[in-house]
Scaffold this motif. Structure first.
Motif, PDB file in Angstrom:
ATOM      1  N   LEU A   1       0.801  -1.220   0.000  1.00 14.12           N
ATOM      2  CA  LEU A   1       0.000   0.000   0.000  1.00 14.12           C
ATOM      3  C   LEU A   1       0.836   1.272   0.000  1.00 14.12           C
ATOM      4  CD1 LEU A   1      -2.977  -0.996   2.325  1.00 14.12           C
ATOM      5  CD2 LEU A   1      -2.748  -1.211  -0.137  1.00 14.12           C
ATOM      6  N   ASP A   2       2.035   1.218   0.600  1.00  7.99           N
ATOM      7  CA  ASP A   2       2.850   2.447   0.595  1.00  7.99           C
ATOM      8  C   ASP A   2       3.240   2.835  -0.832  1.00  7.99           C
ATOM      9  OD1 ASP A   2       4.378   0.171   0.497  1.00  7.99           O
ATOM     10  OD2 ASP A   2       6.043   0.980   1.687  1.00  7.99           O
ATOM     11  N   LYS A   3       3.409   1.818  -1.693  1.00  5.93           N
ATOM     12  CA  LYS A   3       3.730   2.119  -3.097  1.00  5.93           C
ATOM     13  C   LYS A   3       2.459   2.220  -3.935  1.00  5.93           C
ATOM     14  CE  LYS A   3       7.875  -0.687  -2.997  1.00  5.93           C
ATOM     15  NZ  LYS A   3       8.157  -2.090  -3.267  1.00  5.93           N
ATOM     16  N   GLY A   4       1.348   1.757  -3.377  1.00  3.63           N
ATOM     17  CA  GLY A   4       0.083   1.778  -4.112  1.00  3.63           C
ATOM     18  C   GLY A   4       0.019   0.674  -5.162  1.00  3.63           C
ATOM     19  N   THR A   5       0.794  -0.407  -4.961  1.00  6.13           N
ATOM     20  CA  THR A   5       0.788  -1.471  -5.976  1.00  6.13           C
ATOM     21  C   THR A   5       0.042  -2.719  -5.474  1.00  6.13           C
ATOM     22  OG1 THR A   5       2.886  -2.324  -5.179  1.00  6.13           O
ATOM     23  CG2 THR A   5       2.975  -0.790  -7.039  1.00  6.13           C
ATOM     24  N   ILE A   6      -0.517  -3.440  -6.433  1.00  9.60           N
ATOM     25  CA  ILE A   6      -1.146  -4.733  -6.112  1.00  9.60           C
ATOM     26  C   ILE A   6      -0.605  -5.793  -7.060  1.00  9.60           C
ATOM     27  CG2 ILE A   6      -3.317  -3.983  -5.047  1.00  9.60           C
ATOM     28  CD1 ILE A   6      -4.638  -4.106  -7.785  1.00  9.60           C
ATOM     29  N   VAL A   7      -0.512  -7.007  -6.528  1.00 17.15           N
ATOM     30  CA  VAL A   7      -0.079  -8.129  -7.362  1.00 17.15           C
ATOM     31  C   VAL A   7      -1.283  -9.041  -7.562  1.00 17.15           C
ATOM     32  CG1 VAL A   7       1.509 -10.073  -7.603  1.00 17.15           C
ATOM     33  CG2 VAL A   7       2.258  -7.974  -6.452  1.00 17.15           C
ATOM     34  N   ILE A   8      -1.582  -9.307  -8.830  1.00 15.59           N
ATOM     35  CA  ILE A   8      -2.745 -10.136  -9.168  1.00 15.59           C
ATOM     36  C   ILE A   8      -2.252 -11.440  -9.784  1.00 15.59           C
ATOM     37  CG2 ILE A   8      -4.829 -10.278 -10.628  1.00 15.59           C
ATOM     38  CD1 ILE A   8      -5.220  -8.051  -8.654  1.00 15.59           C
ATOM     39  N   LEU A   9      -2.806 -12.533  -9.312  1.00 17.40           N
ATOM     40  CA  LEU A   9      -2.490 -13.833  -9.909  1.00 17.40           C
ATOM     41  C   LEU A   9      -3.584 -14.182 -10.904  1.00 17.40           C
ATOM     42  CD1 LEU A   9      -1.042 -16.666 -10.003  1.00 17.40           C
ATOM     43  CD2 LEU A   9      -2.606 -17.342  -8.172  1.00 17.40           C
ATOM     44  N   ASP A  10      -3.178 -14.330 -12.167  1.00 17.59           N
ATOM     45  CA  ASP A  10      -4.125 -14.743 -13.204  1.00 17.59           C
ATOM     46  C   ASP A  10      -4.165 -16.273 -13.182  1.00 17.59           C
ATOM     47  OD1 ASP A  10      -5.402 -15.542 -15.467  1.00 17.59           O
ATOM     48  OD2 ASP A  10      -4.376 -14.156 -16.823  1.00 17.59           O
ATOM     49  N   ARG A  11      -5.272 -16.814 -12.677  1.00 17.94           N
ATOM     50  CA  ARG A  11      -5.332 -18.269 -12.516  1.00 17.94           C
ATOM     51  C   ARG A  11      -5.488 -19.000 -13.855  1.00 17.94           C
ATOM     52  NH1 ARG A  11      -9.312 -18.546  -7.264  1.00 17.94           N
ATOM     53  NH2 ARG A  11      -7.702 -19.098  -5.763  1.00 17.94           N
ATOM     54  N   ASN A  12      -5.831 -18.268 -14.892  1.00 19.35           N
ATOM     55  CA  ASN A  12      -5.960 -18.901 -16.206  1.00 19.35           C
ATOM     56  C   ASN A  12      -4.583 -19.249 -16.764  1.00 19.35           C
ATOM     57  OD1 ASN A  12      -8.876 -18.400 -16.345  1.00 19.35           O
ATOM     58  ND2 ASN A  12      -8.256 -16.253 -16.470  1.00 19.35           N
TER      59      ASN A  12
END
Ligand code: FAD
Length: 454
Positions: A144-155
């Motif tokens: 959150l301090d960088k404002g980034t999110i990591v998303i796992l694409d399950r496909n």
């Protein structure tokens, strides 16, 4: 300056979770001109297959309807299948039933199919050109301090990183976004498990029609247990049986005969309605789910992230307000965006400050209503107080509003609801006490006169 960003500037928002609240929030944000990307961990509910083909239903009431209305979805949602419930139908042990209206004529709670509602909302969100939905995409990390999110694409089993202008966590009771807030912010948090859990059961239609009166929430109050049943548009009912979790486990271990005896002892009319075989088979096969109440505050991290819906305030289901409260969050958030011209550094703290005490008050009211559902609805005193409440409302329509009406049929802030309810209860108690004293005095005078006459 950047603090005076126009309200409709196209900024990029990541909505985490495409459940009921996430899909509605995507609509609200799209209306405001944000570029919305919605990430849902599971498969698209519109193409998902359920083994049993059933899912629990939900009571939609005023707060939820108002939110749907604001994005033009109220009529469509109702058209897609809703059964109005005018009140509670209490089932006594002897099989007698008695109706208790929820409020005035015309006031009702709509019994909705959860899956269908979610499907309607997702389709509505996708109808905005500025909303993109991604299914089987799970949030796995948020810095959150960088404002980034990591998303796992399950496909594809690949991860990617995003840096949206705002992250809105609508990822439900086990929220990963809430966990991220704990890591980066100063969050007050409490979590309470009930010793009771719930299990879903099913009452089939009888000759294609409802086997009980359709337009009620049916309640079997059997302190310390309770069971409720709500109608589906296809003539069936969904039941939720609430028992201590140990009791569920004990009955399951002891097998079908014990299960049947338990139901015959406590819910005899339900045995006939559900059917002996279906009942015991479902009871042994179904899972008892835990019930949890979660309070936390604040709901945001700087101008970067915010949580709403169950992620922010999971509540036990005894007032049927979890979703309604989550939908109302969308209104409150939207109003905060308007008030501060979309300046997230002001919007997010204002939202937390306004909403968190209200949601916490609602969590407590739910626990109170559990008591009502298990036992109070059976008590004559409770009924007397209910009628008295309605009488006082009739006398003073603006000043005295029954608790249930304030929660379910108004948009009075939940915190204010609790304050008013306490004040009203005090006034009624003192009035009753005064009347009792007066009648003692009058009786005393009468007896003295009578004795004097002798
Ligand atoms: P959810 O509906 O739980 O949706 C969260 C979504 O986020 C899910 O789709 C999930 O797959 C997704 N997700 C989770 N983690 C991730 C991740 N890491 N990345 C991406 N996606 C993720 N409320 C009412 O108003 N009326 C009622 O009558 C009522 N009855 C209820 C009866 C029962 C038995 C229960 C348990 C609840 C009831 N509720 C009721 C409450 C209601 O179900 C919830 O308040 C509502 O579902 C909350 O919606 P939500 O979108 O916040 O969370």
């Amino acid at each position: 300056s950047s603090n005076e960003a126009p309200p409709n500037c196209a900024r990029h928002v990541a909505v985490i979770g495409g459940g009921l609240v996430g899909s509605l929030q995507a609509c609200f944000l799209a209306e405001k001109g944000f570029e919305v990307e919605l990430f849902e961990a599971k498969e698209d509910i519109r193409t998902r297959k359920y083994a049993s083909g059933r899912s629990i239903n939900l009571g939609l009431s005023h707060r939820g309807r108002e939110a749907l209305k604001l994005v033009g979805l109220e009529d469509e949602v109702i058209r897609n299948g809703a059964v109005p419930m005018h009140g509670r139908m209490i089932h006594s042990l002897s099989g007698k039933t008695s109706a208790q209206a929820y409020g005035k004529k015309g006031q009702n709670v709509l019994s909705m199919d959860r899956r269908r509602l979610n499907e309607t909302l997702l389709t509505a969100a996708e109808s905005y050109p500025n909303v993109k939905t991604h299914f089987r995409h799970k949030l796995v990390q948020a810095e959150l301090d960088k404002g980034t999110i990591v998303i796992l694409d399950r496909n594809t089993d690949r991860e990617f990183t995003l840096r949206p202008d705002l992250i809105v966590g609508c990822d439900g009771v086990n929220s990963a976004m809430r966990a991220a807030l704990f890591e980066y912010g100063l969050i007050n948090y409490s979590q309470e498990y009930l010793t009771h859990g719930y299990m879903e059961l099913h009452i089939p239609a009888k000759d294609g029609k409802f086997a009980m009166e359709a337009n009620y929430l049916h309640v079997w109050p059997r302190e310390p247990f309770t069971m409720i049943a709500t109608p589906n548009p296809d003539g069936t009912f969904n039941c939720a049986l609430f028992l201590p979790l140990e009791e569920f486990a004990d009955i399951k271990i002891r097998g079908r005969q014990v299960c049947l005896e338990f139901f015959r002892e406590h819910f005899p009319d339900a045995v006939t309605l559900i059917g002996e075989q279906e009942l015991t088979e479902s009871f042994i096969a179904n899972r008892a789910c835990k019930l949890m109440s979660i309070k936390c505050s604040p709901y945001h991290y700087k101008d970067k992230a915010v949580i709403i819906g169950d992620a922010a305030h999971a509540m036990v289901p005894f007032y049927g307000q979890g979703m309604n409260c989550g939908f109302e969050d969308c209104i409150v958030f939207s109003e905060a965006l308007d008030k501060f011209d979309g300046d997230l550094a002001k919007v997010l703290p204002a939202f937390s400050e306004y909403r968190s005490p209200d949601a916490q008050a609602m969590c407590d009211l739910n626990l109170y209503n559990f008591k009502e559902m298990r036992s109070l609805v059976n008590s004559r005193w409770f009924l007397f107080r209910k009628y008295l409440d309605w009488f006082l409302q009739w006398l003073f329509p603006k000043r005295h509003i029954p608790l249930y009406t304030m929660v379910t049929f108004s948009r009075i802030r939940y915190g204010e609801v609790v304050r008013r309810w306490k004040r009203q209860t005090k006034i009624v108690n003192w009035t009753l006490f005064g009347m009792a004293c007066l009648s003692v005095v009058v009786t005393g005078i009468f007896i003295r006169r009578f004795v004097n006459l002798e």
